[in-house]
Design a protein around this motif. Structure first.
Motif, mmCIF file in Angstrom:
data_model
loop_
_atom_site.group_PDB
_atom_site.id
_atom_site.type_symbol
_atom_site.label_atom_id
_atom_site.label_comp_id
_atom_site.label_asym_id
_atom_site.label_seq_id
_atom_site.Cartn_x
_atom_site.Cartn_y
_atom_site.Cartn_z
ATOM 1 N N LYS A 15 -22.894 -3.369 -21.541
ATOM 2 C CA LYS A 15 -22.941 -4.534 -22.430
ATOM 3 C C LYS A 15 -24.262 -4.664 -23.189
ATOM 4 C CE LYS A 15 -24.196 -7.686 -18.708
ATOM 5 N NZ LYS A 15 -23.779 -8.774 -17.888
ATOM 6 N N ASN A 16 -25.320 -3.949 -22.778
ATOM 7 C CA ASN A 16 -26.607 -4.021 -23.476
ATOM 8 C C ASN A 16 -26.670 -3.115 -24.702
ATOM 9 O OD1 ASN A 16 -27.781 -5.883 -21.693
ATOM 10 N ND2 ASN A 16 -28.246 -4.243 -20.249
ATOM 11 N N PRO A 19 -24.697 -2.589 -27.433
ATOM 12 C CA PRO A 19 -24.558 -3.197 -28.774
ATOM 13 C C PRO A 19 -25.781 -4.021 -29.175
ATOM 14 C CG PRO A 19 -22.556 -3.505 -27.520
ATOM 15 C CD PRO A 19 -23.580 -2.945 -26.578
ATOM 16 N N LYS A 20 -26.372 -4.740 -28.228
ATOM 17 C CA LYS A 20 -27.554 -5.552 -28.527
ATOM 18 C C LYS A 20 -28.730 -4.675 -28.946
ATOM 19 C CE LYS A 20 -30.759 -9.027 -26.703
ATOM 20 N NZ LYS A 20 -31.578 -8.861 -27.843
ATOM 21 N N ILE A 21 -28.920 -3.577 -28.237
ATOM 22 C CA ILE A 21 -30.009 -2.655 -28.577
ATOM 23 C C ILE A 21 -29.825 -2.144 -30.009
ATOM 24 C CG2 ILE A 21 -31.025 -0.399 -28.056
ATOM 25 C CD1 ILE A 21 -30.298 -0.978 -25.060
ATOM 26 N N ARG A 63 -28.026 -3.564 -32.425
ATOM 27 C CA ARG A 63 -28.187 -4.679 -33.372
ATOM 28 C C ARG A 63 -29.662 -4.994 -33.594
ATOM 29 N NH1 ARG A 63 -23.736 -7.226 -30.174
ATOM 30 N NH2 ARG A 63 -21.856 -6.715 -31.346
ATOM 31 N N ASP A 64 -30.459 -4.923 -32.517
ATOM 32 C CA ASP A 64 -31.897 -5.178 -32.643
ATOM 33 C C ASP A 64 -32.573 -4.154 -33.545
ATOM 34 O OD1 ASP A 64 -31.671 -7.404 -31.022
ATOM 35 O OD2 ASP A 64 -32.446 -6.393 -29.214
#
Length: 180
Positions: free
Chosen positions: A103-104, A106-108, A110-111
């Motif tokens: 789950k991390n 996509p955030k990485i 996007r960041d």
């Protein structure tokens, strides 16, 4: 100057390399919807073409001119493709299926400025994550490397979208906010 056959061969070769490079770039611009730039480039392209072809037709009795024309054409295709690779016009959509659900991830991404849509997926060997990522082509290799670092066993496939409309990400790209 044009009576020297080596000079004539060099001129024909260079003219055709430039002509075919312009032709390749014009075709790509046309496919990308850049019609006015493609039209402008085509005006220059046709002048170069007529000059080069005229030199060959005026000297058809010299086979080396025809060979130079053909070799220049082949080299021009390669040069045009290399120029297009450097320009990296347009966008790509990259579909990624991860080895495991993370789950991390996509955030990485996007960041780093990428537009990511993700969802749970099921593969032959269990739970996966599927992601669709939009990026300018100039960031394509950086994106691949980032994904491979984060998930070396990820399945990656990319294609060029024809049309992009809406979404927050498109506005960010137009403002130059992608910083991957």
């Amino acid at each position: 100057m044009l009576e020297n056959s080596l000079v004539m061969i060099a001129i024909i070769l260079i003219i055709n390399i430039v002509y075919v490079s312009f032709f390749t770039i014009r075709m790509i611009l046309t496919l990308k919807g850049q019609r006015y730039l493609a039209a402008f480039l085509s005006m220059i392209e046709v002048v170069i073409y007529v000059i080069g072809l005229g030199l060959v037709l005026d000297n058809l009795n010299k086979i080396e001119n025809l060979i130079a024309y053909a070799v220049g054409y082949g080299i021009g295709v390669i040069v045009g493709m290399k120029i297009e690779e450097k320009l990296a016009l347009g966008y790509i959509t990259v579909n990624v299926i991860t080895k495991e659900y993370d789950k991390n991830l996509p955030k990485i991404l996007r960041d780093k400025g990428y537009g990511v849509t993700n969802w749970a997926a099921n593969g032959l060997e269990g739970d996966r994550m599927a992601m669709q990522i939009l990026t300018p082509r100039k960031y394509e290799l950086k994106l691949y490397n980032t994904i491979k670092e984060l998930d070396p066993k990820a399945f990656i496939i990319a294609y060029e979208p024809k049309t992009i409309h809406g979404g927050f990400w498109v506005k960010s790209v137009k403002k130059g906010k992608l910083f991957s």
